[in-house]
Scaffold this motif. Sequence first.
Motif, PDB file in Angstrom:
ATOM      1  N   PRO A 165       0.870  -7.274   0.338  1.00 49.35           N
ATOM      2  CA  PRO A 165       0.611  -8.734  -1.209  1.00 49.35           C
ATOM      3  C   PRO A 165       0.085  -7.550  -1.971  1.00 49.35           C
ATOM      4  O   PRO A 165      -0.826  -8.157  -2.863  1.00 49.35           O
ATOM      5  CB  PRO A 165      -0.296  -9.519  -0.182  1.00 49.35           C
ATOM      6  CG  PRO A 165      -0.654  -9.026   1.427  1.00 49.35           C
ATOM      7  CD  PRO A 165       0.043  -7.972   1.651  1.00 49.35           C
ATOM      8  N   LEU A 166      -1.171  -6.581  -1.156  1.00 51.33           N
ATOM      9  CA  LEU A 166      -1.879  -5.707  -2.443  1.00 51.33           C
ATOM     10  C   LEU A 166      -0.529  -4.843  -2.987  1.00 51.33           C
ATOM     11  O   LEU A 166       0.188  -3.996  -2.573  1.00 51.33           O
ATOM     12  CB  LEU A 166      -3.114  -5.506  -1.806  1.00 51.33           C
ATOM     13  CG  LEU A 166      -3.845  -6.405  -1.292  1.00 51.33           C
ATOM     14  CD1 LEU A 166      -4.959  -5.871  -0.102  1.00 51.33           C
ATOM     15  CD2 LEU A 166      -4.451  -7.650  -2.117  1.00 51.33           C
ATOM     16  N   PRO A 167      -2.286  -4.011  -3.986  1.00 54.02           N
ATOM     17  CA  PRO A 167      -1.066  -2.646  -4.854  1.00 54.02           C
ATOM     18  C   PRO A 167      -1.213  -1.523  -3.868  1.00 54.02           C
ATOM     19  O   PRO A 167      -1.515  -1.789  -3.032  1.00 54.02           O
ATOM     20  CB  PRO A 167      -1.866  -2.846  -6.173  1.00 54.02           C
ATOM     21  CG  PRO A 167      -2.524  -3.728  -5.990  1.00 54.02           C
ATOM     22  CD  PRO A 167      -3.043  -4.995  -4.895  1.00 54.02           C
ATOM     23  N   LYS A 168      -0.281  -0.728  -4.375  1.00 54.31           N
ATOM     24  CA  LYS A 168       0.140  -0.151  -3.382  1.00 54.31           C
ATOM     25  C   LYS A 168      -1.429   2.059  -3.770  1.00 54.31           C
ATOM     26  O   LYS A 168      -1.939   1.015  -4.770  1.00 54.31           O
ATOM     27  CB  LYS A 168       1.185   1.216  -3.764  1.00 54.31           C
ATOM     28  CG  LYS A 168       1.272   2.414  -3.238  1.00 54.31           C
ATOM     29  CD  LYS A 168       3.197   3.135  -3.695  1.00 54.31           C
ATOM     30  CE  LYS A 168       2.875   4.861  -2.895  1.00 54.31           C
ATOM     31  NZ  LYS A 168       4.084   5.461  -3.358  1.00 54.31           N
ATOM     32  N   ASP A 169      -0.909   1.941  -2.370  1.00 51.77           N
ATOM     33  CA  ASP A 169      -2.736   2.833  -2.407  1.00 51.77           C
ATOM     34  C   ASP A 169      -3.892   2.232  -2.457  1.00 51.77           C
ATOM     35  O   ASP A 169      -4.974   2.776  -2.745  1.00 51.77           O
ATOM     36  CB  ASP A 169      -2.845   4.273  -2.956  1.00 51.77           C
ATOM     37  CG  ASP A 169      -1.045   5.219  -3.272  1.00 51.77           C
ATOM     38  OD1 ASP A 169      -0.757   4.816  -1.516  1.00 51.77           O
ATOM     39  OD2 ASP A 169      -0.747   5.183  -4.319  1.00 51.77           O
ATOM     40  N   SER A 170      -4.353   0.797  -2.543  1.00 53.05           N
ATOM     41  CA  SER A 170      -5.410   0.659  -2.355  1.00 53.05           C
ATOM     42  C   SER A 170      -5.971   0.115  -0.949  1.00 53.05           C
ATOM     43  O   SER A 170      -6.920  -1.475  -1.252  1.00 53.05           O
ATOM     44  CB  SER A 170      -5.416  -1.471  -3.165  1.00 53.05           C
ATOM     45  OG  SER A 170      -4.356  -2.359  -2.591  1.00 53.05           O
ATOM     46  N   VAL A 171      -5.358   0.632   0.476  1.00 55.92           N
ATOM     47  CA  VAL A 171      -4.952  -0.391   1.455  1.00 55.92           C
ATOM     48  C   VAL A 171      -5.317   0.932   2.002  1.00 55.92           C
ATOM     49  O   VAL A 171      -4.751   2.194   2.254  1.00 55.92           O
ATOM     50  CB  VAL A 171      -4.843  -1.097   1.929  1.00 55.92           C
ATOM     51  CG1 VAL A 171      -4.894  -1.707   2.841  1.00 55.92           C
ATOM     52  CG2 VAL A 171      -4.752  -2.737   0.994  1.00 55.92           C
ATOM     53  N   ILE A 172      -6.782   1.291   2.920  1.00 57.80           N
ATOM     54  CA  ILE A 172      -6.929   2.101   4.030  1.00 57.80           C
ATOM     55  C   ILE A 172      -7.422   0.945   5.418  1.00 57.80           C
ATOM     56  O   ILE A 172      -8.210   0.878   5.393  1.00 57.80           O
ATOM     57  CB  ILE A 172      -7.471   3.262   3.608  1.00 57.80           C
ATOM     58  CG1 ILE A 172      -7.444   4.750   5.239  1.00 57.80           C
ATOM     59  CG2 ILE A 172      -8.934   3.242   3.158  1.00 57.80           C
ATOM     60  CD1 ILE A 172      -7.541   5.466   3.791  1.00 57.80           C
ATOM     61  N   TRP A 173      -6.728   2.146   6.582  1.00 61.83           N
ATOM     62  CA  TRP A 173      -7.861   1.107   8.104  1.00 61.83           C
ATOM     63  C   TRP A 173      -8.143   2.746   8.972  1.00 61.83           C
ATOM     64  O   TRP A 173      -7.582   3.622   8.837  1.00 61.83           O
ATOM     65  CB  TRP A 173      -6.853   0.720   8.170  1.00 61.83           C
ATOM     66  CG  TRP A 173      -5.801   1.592   9.017  1.00 61.83           C
ATOM     67  CD1 TRP A 173      -4.561   1.197   8.345  1.00 61.83           C
ATOM     68  CD2 TRP A 173      -5.434   1.932  10.733  1.00 61.83           C
ATOM     69  NE1 TRP A 173      -3.564   1.573   9.258  1.00 61.83           N
ATOM     70  CE2 TRP A 173      -5.426   2.198  11.223  1.00 61.83           C
ATOM     71  CE3 TRP A 173      -6.957   1.645  11.345  1.00 61.83           C
ATOM     72  CZ2 TRP A 173      -3.918   3.099  11.940  1.00 61.83           C
ATOM     73  CZ3 TRP A 173      -6.258   2.002  12.631  1.00 61.83           C
ATOM     74  CH2 TRP A 173      -5.032   2.554  12.850  1.00 61.83           C
ATOM     75  N   PHE A 174      -9.473   2.558   9.699  1.00 56.62           N
ATOM     76  CA  PHE A 174      -9.623   3.177  10.192  1.00 56.62           C
ATOM     77  C   PHE A 174     -10.073   2.347  11.427  1.00 56.62           C
ATOM     78  O   PHE A 174     -10.536   1.480  12.220  1.00 56.62           O
ATOM     79  CB  PHE A 174     -10.407   4.715  10.087  1.00 56.62           C
ATOM     80  CG  PHE A 174     -11.936   3.967   9.365  1.00 56.62           C
ATOM     81  CD1 PHE A 174     -12.777   3.723   9.853  1.00 56.62           C
ATOM     82  CD2 PHE A 174     -12.462   3.832   8.426  1.00 56.62           C
ATOM     83  CE1 PHE A 174     -14.118   3.429  10.245  1.00 56.62           C
ATOM     84  CE2 PHE A 174     -13.550   2.503   8.011  1.00 56.62           C
ATOM     85  CZ  PHE A 174     -14.279   3.202   8.908  1.00 56.62           C
TER      86      PHE A 174
END
Length: 237
Positions: A182-191
């Motif tokens: 649901p969000l723009p590309k490259d706006s999400v990262i996890w760890f």
Amino acid sequence: MASSPKPEDLPYWQVNIPADQCTAACPDFLLNINDKDRGIISTREEDYQLMSWPEVRALIAANQLQLFQRTPLALRRYLDYGWGLKEKYGSAVNFVLQERLHWNPEELAARAEKDAGKVPDFSDPSDVKILCNDWPYGLDERIVHLVVWTKFPLPDDPTTGDLTDDARAAIEAYVQKTFRAPLPKDSVIWFKNWRSLKSVLLVEHFHIMLFDPLEEFIAKITNGDVPLSKRLAEEGK
């Protein structure tokens, strides 16, 4: 007119604190802190450089998670509040379970035993809770930091201390469906923090960072949650 003392001329616990609030003795919650935290606490707030989104992505990609840190004043408040939690709840995990997650520790212990080594299964929504990080790091203000808590284990490789390949793949699929779609590309990262970096050891969780998401999305995904640090600031605490 006398100039304000420089940070290096002050005891570390007096930096960033108004003169009329300074104490001659170090507060209990700042005694015996590690060198990293002492260095942060003794830095002037205005000299602290917030981390940008490209810097966040690069740090996570390099697995240099120990380099995340809070601003001097945020770290001071975090340590102060954590000290009070130990007196009131016995531990940070008790507080998280009772006040943030409302989960039963006996149930979690049973799940940890029953599901040990299994591939994480995100199919039951009641097994997962997404909340705001109560004490965010010193990041660009457009970055939103969330924590995904799970009732089931997220298995680590005993050799590397990192997630197993199956666990990583399961989390990646969940993140793709819940956040990246649901969000723009490259706006999400996890760890997921290594065990040595976790502040809450007994409840499984991993971290999500989002760049400039809509407030409506955050409100929906967290069920209207507000970071504890923000609530305390609004209450003047």
